[in-house]
Design a protein around this motif. Sequence first.
Motif, short mmCIF file in Angstrom:
data_model
loop_
_atom_site.label_atom_id
_atom_site.label_comp_id
_atom_site.label_asym_id
_atom_site.label_seq_id
_atom_site.Cartn_x
_atom_site.Cartn_y
_atom_site.Cartn_z
N ASP A 1 0.84 -1.20 0.00
CA ASP A 1 0.00 0.00 0.00
C ASP A 1 0.88 1.25 0.00
N GLN B 1 2.50 1.76 -3.38
CA GLN B 1 1.58 2.27 -4.41
C GLN B 1 1.18 3.71 -4.18
N ASN B 2 0.97 4.08 -2.90
CA ASN B 2 0.36 5.37 -2.63
C ASN B 2 1.21 6.39 -1.88
N TYR C 1 3.43 9.25 5.68
CA TYR C 1 2.39 8.71 4.81
C TYR C 1 1.08 8.50 5.57
N HIS D 1 -3.94 8.95 1.60
CA HIS D 1 -2.78 8.78 0.71
C HIS D 1 -1.93 10.04 0.64
N GLU E 1 -7.16 -2.32 3.11
CA GLU E 1 -6.17 -1.75 2.19
C GLU E 1 -4.86 -1.41 2.87
#
Length: 556
Positions: free
Chosen positions: A49, A52-53, A60, A65, A484
Motif C-alpha cells: 500500500d 503504491q500510494n 504517509y 494517501h 487496504e
Amino acid sequence: MKRYLNPRMLNPIILSVGVAALAVFYYFQSKSITMSYKIEKILLLSFEDYKQNGWPYDVYGPISHNHFNMPRSGQPLGWIIVDTIDTLMLAYNYTETDSTKKELLKNIEFVENWVDNELDYDMDSEVNVFETTIRMLGGLLSGYYLSTELNVGNPRVYFEKAVDLADRLALSFANSPSGIPYSSVNLKTGDAIKNHVDNGASSTAEFTTLQLEFKYLATISGNKTYWTLAEQVYEPLYKINDIVNQYDGLVPIYTLPDTAQFWGQNIRFGSRGDSFYEYLLKQYLLTHEQVYYDLYRSAIDGMKKHLVKRSYPSGLTYIAEKPDGLNGLTSSKMDHLVCFMGGLLAMGATEGYTIKEARTMNFWDSDREDDWLLAMQLTHTCYQMYHQLPAGLSPEIVVFNYPQTQRNQYEQISEAERASWWMSPTEDFFVKPLDGHNLQRPETVESIMFMYHLSNDATYREWGEEILNNFEQNTAVKRNGRVEAYTSLNDCLHVPTAKRDNMESFWLAETLKYLYLLFQDNVNLRDVVFNTEAHPFPVIDKASMDKLNLTTGWSL
Ligand code: DMJ
C-alpha cells in the motif's frame, strides 16, 4: 506408583500419552506457522500500500494517501523505506511459503535499488540526530549485517550509505565543548544546532542512544572515530552530575550539551528518558564492556528504590515518574513507551540465555532473580494495558490508581476529572481524554517477544496473538469491505476505533518484526542485539575490538 499400573494397560497408556504429546506439539507448531503467515501478509499488505500510494515519502497517511518528506529541502530521508528493509529480510529468511518468499525478494530488490540510486543524504536540511541515527543509520547497518548473514541483497549498498550518513551525523559533535552532540545537524553544511526549545538542552535519552550504531560501524569500517565520538558522552555526564551518588543511577530527561549538566529534575523511564537505560545494558551486551553493566545495575537499583510501585486494587506493577527529582513527589503516570522495560530487564538478567540456563550460570545472583520477576510483572501490566481496553489496544499514556487518601498532589483526581477519564474494568488505571491514541507502538510486543524466547512460556505467544488480532481488527483501513492498509488510531477507548491518518515507520520496523519473531522458533538472543528501533546488530567479539584498540577508556 508402578504397582498400581496393570502392565497390560501400560502400552495403551504410553501410546495415548505419546499421541497426546505429539498432538500438542503439532498444534503449537501449526499455530506458529499460521501466525507467521498472517504477519507476513500484514507486512506485505502495509508495504505494498505504501509503495503504491506513498512512495518514497517519509510521512504517509494510509487513509488519504497524503504524503510529504520531512527535510525542508523536500528530499526524502527514506524514513519508512530504510526502517523496513531488515523486517523484509528477516521474513524472507524465515518464511515457509514460496510465493511469499518471492514477493519479499522482489521488495528487497526494489528497496535496495532505490537506496543505491535515489537516496541522497547530501541535503541542505536540519535533521534530528537521534531519530536519524536509530532509524536510518540503524536500518542501513542492519541491512548490511543481514544481507551478509542471510545472503540476500548487496551489503555494499547499505555499507556505503551508512558511512556517508554517519559522517554527516558525526558533525553534530563538532562544536560541543563537553563532547555531547547538539540535537540536530544540517546534513549538507554540517552545522550542528541545539534544541530550539528547552534552553537548548538535549534529551538525555537522545545523545545516549547513538552508541550501538556508531560502535558497530567502527568495527565494520575500521574507523575508530565513530567509536570515540559515541563513547565520549558518558564520562562528563556521569562525573559532572555525580549520577551514581546524587541520582542513584537515574537521570533527568534534559542535559545542556555545552556543560554536560542536567537541566531540570524530571526523571522518568518514558519519553526522553527511556533509551538512556536501554543503551546502558545493550552496550554491555554488544561489547561486553563491564562498566556498562555496572551503570545499568546502578540505574536499575535506583529504579527499584524510587520508581517501582503497585496499583490499587490489583497490585499491577508499574514504573512511576519523579517530575521534581528524587526527593520530590511521585506521579503514577506511565507512558506506553516504558513497556520495553520487561524485555530489557529479562535480557539484563539472563544475557540472552533461557531463564533455565541462566539460573545455572556463574553470573546468576539475587539481583538478577529479582530483575526477572520484575520483568514478568511489568510485561503482565503492559499486557493488561491492551487486554482491558475496549479496542484491545493500549493507549499512549495511563495513570495508575491509588486510594484517593494516599494520593499526593500529582496523583489527586477531582470528581470532575474522574468522570471524564476512562477507568479500566479492574479500576487499576485511568486514561485521560487526550491520551487515548494508539500509534501501533512496539514496546509491549517487544517485551512479550523477549519473555517468550527466554522463558518458553506459551502464555506470551497467546498474548501476542491477542494483540496482533486486535491490531488487525481495529487498525485496518477498509474500502468497500476490503482491507487496504493499517494505520494509527486517534482513540482506542471506543469501538469502532477512530482512525488517525498516519502510518509510523516503527509499525513495519518494530511492531510487526517483534510480533513475527515471537512466532519463530530459532531466535538467537545471545549473538545479536537489537537497537532501540529493532534493528539487529551482531555482538562484537573481543578480537575485533582489540584490533582497533576500541576500549571504554574511562571508569567511575
Ligand atoms: C521508536 O522509534 C524507538 O523505539 C524509540 O526508542 C522510542 N520509541 C519509538 C517507538 O515507539
